[in-house]
Write a protein that holds these residues in place. Structure first.
Motif, mmCIF file in Angstrom:
data_model
loop_
_atom_site.group_PDB
_atom_site.id
_atom_site.type_symbol
_atom_site.label_atom_id
_atom_site.label_comp_id
_atom_site.label_asym_id
_atom_site.label_seq_id
_atom_site.Cartn_x
_atom_site.Cartn_y
_atom_site.Cartn_z
ATOM 1 N N GLY A 60 -39.093 7.258 97.617
ATOM 2 C CA GLY A 60 -39.090 7.453 98.969
ATOM 3 C C GLY A 60 -40.358 7.199 99.622
ATOM 4 O O GLY A 60 -40.620 7.013 100.651
ATOM 5 N N ALA A 62 -42.729 4.686 99.097
ATOM 6 C CA ALA A 62 -42.846 3.354 99.715
ATOM 7 C C ALA A 62 -42.000 3.026 100.902
ATOM 8 O O ALA A 62 -42.351 2.484 101.790
ATOM 9 C CB ALA A 62 -42.463 2.325 98.633
ATOM 10 N N ALA A 63 -40.674 3.683 100.904
ATOM 11 C CA ALA A 63 -39.668 3.527 101.950
ATOM 12 C C ALA A 63 -40.271 3.869 103.261
ATOM 13 O O ALA A 63 -40.224 3.444 104.248
ATOM 14 C CB ALA A 63 -38.483 4.076 101.858
ATOM 15 N N ARG A 66 -43.339 2.033 104.339
ATOM 16 C CA ARG A 66 -42.940 0.443 104.892
ATOM 17 C C ARG A 66 -42.514 0.835 106.329
ATOM 18 O O ARG A 66 -42.836 0.016 106.960
ATOM 19 C CB ARG A 66 -41.891 0.021 104.079
ATOM 20 N N SER A 67 -41.658 1.826 106.572
ATOM 21 C CA SER A 67 -41.313 2.251 108.039
ATOM 22 C C SER A 67 -42.244 2.432 108.915
ATOM 23 O O SER A 67 -42.231 1.781 110.005
ATOM 24 C CB SER A 67 -40.323 3.378 107.902
ATOM 25 N N LEU A 70 -43.755 -1.078 109.998
ATOM 26 C CA LEU A 70 -43.180 -1.858 110.781
ATOM 27 C C LEU A 70 -43.224 -1.263 112.089
ATOM 28 O O LEU A 70 -43.124 -2.039 112.848
ATOM 29 C CB LEU A 70 -41.536 -1.788 110.158
ATOM 30 N N ARG A 71 -43.366 0.314 112.142
ATOM 31 C CA ARG A 71 -43.359 0.632 113.572
ATOM 32 C C ARG A 71 -44.741 0.308 114.115
ATOM 33 O O ARG A 71 -44.838 0.268 115.311
ATOM 34 C CB ARG A 71 -43.193 2.240 113.457
ATOM 35 N N TRP A 81 -50.204 -4.471 104.182
ATOM 36 C CA TRP A 81 -49.693 -3.878 102.828
ATOM 37 C C TRP A 81 -50.227 -4.669 101.668
ATOM 38 O O TRP A 81 -49.848 -5.853 101.375
ATOM 39 C CB TRP A 81 -48.097 -3.858 102.806
ATOM 40 N N TRP A 93 -38.215 -7.288 101.917
ATOM 41 C CA TRP A 93 -39.210 -7.212 102.845
ATOM 42 C C TRP A 93 -39.246 -7.754 104.049
ATOM 43 O O TRP A 93 -38.763 -9.041 104.427
ATOM 44 C CB TRP A 93 -40.716 -8.313 101.938
ATOM 45 N N GLN A 94 -39.523 -7.028 105.033
ATOM 46 C CA GLN A 94 -39.241 -7.410 106.503
ATOM 47 C C GLN A 94 -40.388 -7.993 106.940
ATOM 48 O O GLN A 94 -41.726 -7.495 106.918
ATOM 49 C CB GLN A 94 -38.840 -6.261 107.313
ATOM 50 N N GLY A 96 -43.224 -8.758 109.572
ATOM 51 C CA GLY A 96 -44.337 -7.972 110.346
ATOM 52 C C GLY A 96 -45.412 -7.421 109.744
ATOM 53 O O GLY A 96 -46.526 -8.185 110.058
ATOM 54 N N ARG B 352 -35.681 3.236 104.643
ATOM 55 C CA ARG B 352 -34.520 2.735 103.813
ATOM 56 C C ARG B 352 -35.103 2.648 102.388
ATOM 57 O O ARG B 352 -35.966 1.730 102.012
ATOM 58 C CB ARG B 352 -33.338 1.862 104.130
ATOM 59 N N LEU B 353 -34.545 3.012 101.386
ATOM 60 C CA LEU B 353 -34.806 3.022 99.872
ATOM 61 C C LEU B 353 -34.472 1.404 99.605
ATOM 62 O O LEU B 353 -33.361 1.025 99.784
ATOM 63 C CB LEU B 353 -34.125 3.845 98.898
#
Lengths: 232, 440
Positions: A60, A62-63, A66-67, A70-71, A81, A93-94, A96, B352-353
């Protein structure tokens, strides 16, 4: 602009606008993690700019980070990153945040220091490094000088103003059921997140969904679709 | 002498292709221009011409060389005209009696004065008008007053009047590019063997070259450091900054990194620094209302420093390959990506994982039980010890790659007793189990 002219302009600005705040001081404050429950347990309601925060590696972390990256991008700022572990795969990978992949851990630490010190990034995330105390001092100073929030995923916690840890609660996972009623895949994971700072401890539990890469079968004359067939 | 005009591009079997000839001429002349015929009315103007830029060169010797090349290419009777103006060179080439006709410097106007006005290829209407007025030679037209020419013959007449005065304003060749900055230093009293001790000299050279580049408003894309060796020869090292720049500190950082690994074969008695490729220092248009705009420049500079120091800025290019490990290729991005804005909204911002793959699959020992004919893992042993599994779901059977690297893999999504979600894989052909990665 030549340095002499730039200095002259700066001097003129200071003379004409004595109350003006230097650029690197504009953005002091916090960066929201993007998760309300997580913001609620952090001392300042988010990652502090100009400070070093550390996540202990775990499910959790990294999740959630990452979020946050993005924000930050969604709000018009910039995040980087730095992936030393080279474990990110492209499907998750998104676009941004800027993904920097150094050749060596030392190059990764130097990259993190450069980005944090530049003042061009609101958030710099570093994953996969195990910095010693000297490196932590350098990173901490860089974050302070550049006004960036520098967040590391590492076991080293010295000099971190904020220490975070995440632990999954497997008995409270949400399962998606198959047509036969059996649990087929984990739909969401419940995490217990703990935040520690000087004179501060708080914890919360939150559920985050699990994202699966699309499994695509490759029909091939020599290796046909083997779902449902008996193994050799 | 600036221009060499070449005519007579005819071989035994007919006219030769001027483009092919220009390729051969370019081995001897810095710039060649092909002028296809067709403008004007005279027969001579229909013939294709070749132009050579002789600025800064010995024009006669260049013309002789080019005539020799044309003869080698099969031209029967090539002619060359050499003059300070294009119109005089053209008249000399097309109407000269010798193989090479030289127009004395500064006498272009006098030289073309005796020639009939038709050598300037006037338009038919204008030619008739001039003939009716009694103007027959270039000298006749050149002797007139510009106002009178404009009054009687219009703009086309003035244009021809300029040509008759050898005042040819056509720009056949662009201005020669300024030489790229370079600096060098040599010494004879002593020699140096340690590259580190050369840093002081190199620093001064870099300061001089970068200052010259900044004055030109350009940045170096490639520059080369050359060590002159004591027993002859040289060692070259090329540098490619991640973005064009003329920043002395960046150059020195790159050079210092390189010098740490350099082993020179001999003592050094000279150092040169030259710029090979330059690009203009571009400024990027941004949005003043963008929160990231104010800091984009420093972000780009910081990224460029990171890229110069053994790092890559990547973005994924995903395919539909069945194996996750082969699904992504990474594209290297420039530091200028710092200026890019990305619009993000909605659910993509939620945490999200996602599966993180290990750099290499880690072999493990697995205890399994049979479920619907497939071995399903119960626990596994890796470098950390045994891990009991609460659940193991799967398999997802993936196979393919018959044309390159065949694979057949069974993937299992497992929940360890400590709550970690891991992906285990079993090679269906060899039966080897591996840990692929975990959801983080």
């Amino acid at each position: 602009m030549p340095p002499a002219r730039a200095a002259a302009v700066q001097a003129l600005l200071v003379h004409r606008f004595p109350d003006a705040v230097p650029q690197h001081s504009w953005s002091r404050g916090t960066i929201s993690t993007g998760v309300t429950a997580l913001d609620a347990i952090l001392p300042d309601g988010g990652y502090q700019r100009g400070r070093l925060a550390v996540w202990s590696p775990g499910t959790g972390t990294a999740a959630l980070l990452r979020s946050t990256c993005l924000r930050v991008v969604a709000e018009g700022e910039r995040s980087a990153w730095i992936d030393i572990s080279r474990s990110i795969i492209g499907a998750c990978w998104q676009e941004g945040p800027l993904l920097i992949r150094p050749d060596t851990p030392v190059a990764g630490l130097r990259a993190a220091e450069e980005q944090a010190r530049s003042g061009g990034f609101a958030l710099v995330a570093l994953e996969g490094a195990d910095p010693d105390t000297t490196a932590m001092v350098r990173l901490s100073r860089a974050a302070h000088e550049g006004g960036s929030a520098l967040v590391l995923i590492t076991h080293t916690t010295s000099l971190a103003s904020l220490r975070l840890a995440s632990r999954p609660l497997p008995t409270e996972y949400t399962w998606r059921r198959s047509p036969l009623g059996e649990p087929s895949v984990v739909a969401a994971v419940k995490l217990r997140v703990e935040a520690r700072a000087s004179g501060w401890f708080a914890a919360t539990e939150l559920a985050i969904p699990v994202w699966y890469d699309e499994m695509r079968l490759a029909p091939d004359y020599s290796f046909p679709d083997r779902r449902g067939s008996r193994p050799r | 002498m600036s221009f060499v005009c070449l005519t007579g591009l005819v071989g035994q079997s007919g006219p030769l292709n001027p483009t092919d000839l220009s390729v051969a001429l370019l081995e001897r002349a810095p710039k060649i221009l092909v002028e296809q015929g067709g403008s004007g009315q005279s027969a001579a103007s229909v013939e294709p011409l070749l132009w050579a830029d002789a600025r800064g060169m010995q024009a006669r010797s260049l013309a002789e060389t080019l005539i020799g090349v044309l003869r080698q290419q099969g031209c029967q009777s090539p002619h060359a005209g050499v003059a300070g103006s294009a119109v005089a060179a053209k008249v000399a080439a097309t109407h000269g009696t010798e193989s090479i006709t030289m127009v004395p410097p500064g006498s272009d106007r006098c030289w073309i004065a005796p020639f009939p006005i038709s050598v300037l290829s006037p338009e038919p209407d204008l030619a008739n008008l001039l003939e009716g007025t009694g103007i027959e030679s270039c000298g006749d037209l050149a002797a007139l007053d510009q106002a009178a020419v404009e009054l009687h013959f219009g703009a086309a007449g003035v244009q021809l009047w300029h040509l008759a005065r050898a005042d040819d304003r056509s720009l056949l060749f662009g201005p020669p590019p300024p030489p790229l900055p370079h600096a060098s230093l040599e010494w004879t009293d002593y020699v140096l063997r340690d590259p580190e001790r050369l840093l002081f000299v190199i620093n001064r050279l870099a300061g001089s070259v970068t200052a010259s580049l900044r004055a030109l408003g350009q940045g170096a894309r490639t520059f080369t450091l050359i060590f002159s060796l004591d027993r002859g020869g040289a060692v070259e090292h090329s540098f490619h900054p991640s973005r064009p720049n003329a920043d002395q500190r960046t150059w020195m950082r790159l050079i210092r990194d390189e010098l740490e690994q350099v082993r020179l074969p001999d003592a050094v008695n000279g150092v040169s620094l030259r710029v090979d490729v330059v690009l203009p220092s571009a400024s990027i248009q941004g949005d003043l209302l963008d929160r990231g705009f104010a800091t984009a420049q420093v972000a780009e500079a910081a990224l460029a420093r990171a890229l110069d120091e053994k790092a890559c800025l990547l973005s994924p290019v995903n395919s539909l390959h069945p194996l996750l490990r082969r699904r992504t290729t990474w594209r290297k991005e420039p530091a200028a990506i710092a200026w890019r804005r990305t619009e993000l909204h909605g659910r993509c911002l939620e945490p999200r994982l996602a599966l993180y793959l290990l750099p290499e699959p880690e072999p493990i020992t697995v205890e399994t039980e049979s479920r619907r004919g497939f071995p399903v893992p119960q626990r596994y042993l890796d470098r950390e010890g045994w891990h009991d599994l609460l659940e193991a779901r799967g398999p997802e059977c993936i196979s393919g790659g018959a044309w390159e690297d065949p694979f057949a893999t069974d993937l299992y999504c497992c929940v360890r007793i400590d709550g970690v979600l891991v992906q285990l894989a079993r090679d269906a052909r060899s039966g080897v189990w591996t840990v692929e990665g975990s959801w983080q």
